[in-house]
Scaffold this motif. Sequence first.
Motif, PDB file in Angstrom:
ATOM      1  N   LEU A 162       0.834  -1.206   0.000  1.00 43.98           N
ATOM      2  CA  LEU A 162       0.000   0.000   0.000  1.00 43.98           C
ATOM      3  C   LEU A 162       0.871   1.260   0.000  1.00 43.98           C
ATOM      4  N   ARG A 163       1.968   1.253   0.744  1.00 43.20           N
ATOM      5  CA  ARG A 163       2.866   2.411   0.761  1.00 43.20           C
ATOM      6  C   ARG A 163       3.472   2.636  -0.619  1.00 43.20           C
ATOM      7  N   HIS A 164       3.924   1.571  -1.263  1.00 41.99           N
ATOM      8  CA  HIS A 164       4.531   1.708  -2.596  1.00 41.99           C
ATOM      9  C   HIS A 164       3.501   2.228  -3.604  1.00 41.99           C
ATOM     10  N   VAL A 165       2.278   1.727  -3.526  1.00 44.48           N
ATOM     11  CA  VAL A 165       1.238   2.189  -4.459  1.00 44.48           C
ATOM     12  C   VAL A 165       0.954   3.670  -4.219  1.00 44.48           C
ATOM     13  N   ARG A 166       0.839   4.067  -2.954  1.00 47.88           N
ATOM     14  CA  ARG A 166       0.580   5.475  -2.621  1.00 47.88           C
ATOM     15  C   ARG A 166       1.677   6.386  -3.159  1.00 47.88           C
ATOM     16  N   GLU A 167       2.931   5.923  -3.056  1.00 47.04           N
ATOM     17  CA  GLU A 167       4.065   6.756  -3.444  1.00 47.04           C
ATOM     18  C   GLU A 167       4.360   6.688  -4.941  1.00 47.04           C
ATOM     19  N   GLN A 207      -8.472  -8.867   0.990  1.00 56.06           N
ATOM     20  CA  GLN A 207      -8.800  -8.214   2.260  1.00 56.06           C
ATOM     21  C   GLN A 207      -8.528  -6.715   2.219  1.00 56.06           C
ATOM     22  N   TYR A 208      -7.706  -6.269   1.266  1.00 56.34           N
ATOM     23  CA  TYR A 208      -7.279  -4.877   1.233  1.00 56.34           C
ATOM     24  C   TYR A 208      -7.711  -4.153  -0.040  1.00 56.34           C
ATOM     25  N   GLU A 209      -8.776  -4.621  -0.692  1.00 53.61           N
ATOM     26  CA  GLU A 209      -9.215  -3.993  -1.943  1.00 53.61           C
ATOM     27  C   GLU A 209      -9.568  -2.523  -1.742  1.00 53.61           C
ATOM     28  N   LYS A 210     -10.308  -2.211  -0.670  1.00 53.18           N
ATOM     29  CA  LYS A 210     -10.696  -0.815  -0.426  1.00 53.18           C
ATOM     30  C   LYS A 210      -9.473   0.042  -0.153  1.00 53.18           C
ATOM     31  N   ALA A 211      -8.569  -0.473   0.671  1.00 55.25           N
ATOM     32  CA  ALA A 211      -7.352   0.280   0.990  1.00 55.25           C
ATOM     33  C   ALA A 211      -6.500   0.475  -0.252  1.00 55.25           C
ATOM     34  N   LEU A 212      -6.476  -0.531  -1.136  1.00 53.82           N
ATOM     35  CA  LEU A 212      -5.710  -0.426  -2.376  1.00 53.82           C
ATOM     36  C   LEU A 212      -6.307   0.643  -3.284  1.00 53.82           C
ATOM     37  N   GLY A 213      -7.633   0.675  -3.353  1.00 53.10           N
ATOM     38  CA  GLY A 213      -8.294   1.714  -4.146  1.00 53.10           C
ATOM     39  C   GLY A 213      -7.991   3.099  -3.611  1.00 53.10           C
ATOM     40  N   LEU A 214      -8.004   3.254  -2.291  1.00 55.15           N
ATOM     41  CA  LEU A 214      -7.696   4.541  -1.664  1.00 55.15           C
ATOM     42  C   LEU A 214      -6.243   4.937  -1.938  1.00 55.15           C
ATOM     43  N   ALA A 215      -5.335   3.972  -1.855  1.00 51.72           N
ATOM     44  CA  ALA A 215      -3.915   4.254  -2.128  1.00 51.72           C
ATOM     45  C   ALA A 215      -3.728   4.725  -3.567  1.00 51.72           C
ATOM     46  N   ARG A 216      -4.471   4.124  -4.500  1.00 50.62           N
ATOM     47  CA  ARG A 216      -4.368   4.545  -5.911  1.00 50.62           C
ATOM     48  C   ARG A 216      -4.892   5.970  -6.092  1.00 50.62           C
ATOM     49  N   LYS A 217      -5.978   6.296  -5.390  1.00 46.47           N
ATOM     50  CA  LYS A 217      -6.490   7.668  -5.455  1.00 46.47           C
ATOM     51  C   LYS A 217      -5.473   8.650  -4.905  1.00 46.47           C
ATOM     52  N   GLN A 218      -4.845   8.288  -3.793  1.00 42.42           N
ATOM     53  CA  GLN A 218      -3.828   9.157  -3.206  1.00 42.42           C
ATOM     54  C   GLN A 218      -2.646   9.332  -4.153  1.00 42.42           C
ATOM     55  N   ARG A 219      -2.284   8.255  -4.863  1.00 38.33           N
ATOM     56  CA  ARG A 219      -1.187   8.348  -5.828  1.00 38.33           C
ATOM     57  C   ARG A 219      -1.547   9.307  -6.947  1.00 38.33           C
ATOM     58  N   LYS A 220      -2.790   9.207  -7.467  1.00 40.52           N
ATOM     59  CA  LYS A 220      -3.225  10.112  -8.531  1.00 40.52           C
ATOM     60  C   LYS A 220      -3.191  11.561  -8.057  1.00 40.52           C
ATOM     61  N   GLN A 221      -3.678  11.799  -6.842  1.00 45.33           N
ATOM     62  CA  GLN A 221      -3.667  13.151  -6.291  1.00 45.33           C
ATOM     63  C   GLN A 221      -2.242  13.655  -6.146  1.00 45.33           C
ATOM     64  N   HIS A 222      -1.357  12.775  -5.676  1.00 46.05           N
ATOM     65  CA  HIS A 222       0.050  13.139  -5.511  1.00 46.05           C
ATOM     66  C   HIS A 222       0.674  13.485  -6.867  1.00 46.05           C
ATOM     67  N   LEU A 223       0.341  12.684  -7.892  1.00 49.80           N
ATOM     68  CA  LEU A 223       0.879  12.956  -9.230  1.00 49.80           C
ATOM     69  C   LEU A 223       0.342  14.271  -9.784  1.00 49.80           C
TER      70      LEU A 223
END
Length: 201
Positions: free
Chosen positions: A21-26, A59-75
Amino acid sequence: MKVRQDAWSEENDLLLAETVLRHVREGSTQLKAFEEVGDTLNRTAAACGFRWNAVIRQQYEKALGLARKQRKQHLRNGQKKERSSGLHVISENNPVDRDTIEIPSSNTLTMREIIAFLQNINTSEADYESLRRELETVKQEKTAIETKYEELEKRALTMQQDYEDLVRIMDRARKMVVLGDGAAQKPSMQLESNKDLEIAE
């Protein structure tokens, strides 16, 4: 060489999930997350990737989706900054670039950094290809094991049927001996189509 084969603990699963999740967010790749966790747990990146995709990811589908959104916002935020400040690539071998252009180092890329980045992409592709081949091998082994399991199941069923037939035959023979007059009547044995013996009187 990483050869760890023991079971995954809850702590291992949690570490894997948090790292991915950290790697996806970053904005990094899951493959890099698998490599990082593999180094920490002394497992291969392929084993970590398999564990993530087979067990933990659901188990982490929702968290993964949130991490991807955060990555898009960061980009998006990063692109806005680049547009406003401008990004300049300097050549380390060209003294004109180094002497005349004064740009803060956070917005400057050297040719060496670009080359290192491109080499890292090539390494990631090679790792992906290696993981893909390993996955194909695992799939083939799984198919072979399933086939062998089906064959063993059929054999076990056949043995069970043979055993039940034998018990029935022995039970009939015991009844004949107990009755005692079975010898006088001289029963004849006939073979049925289902290979079961039938006593004809």
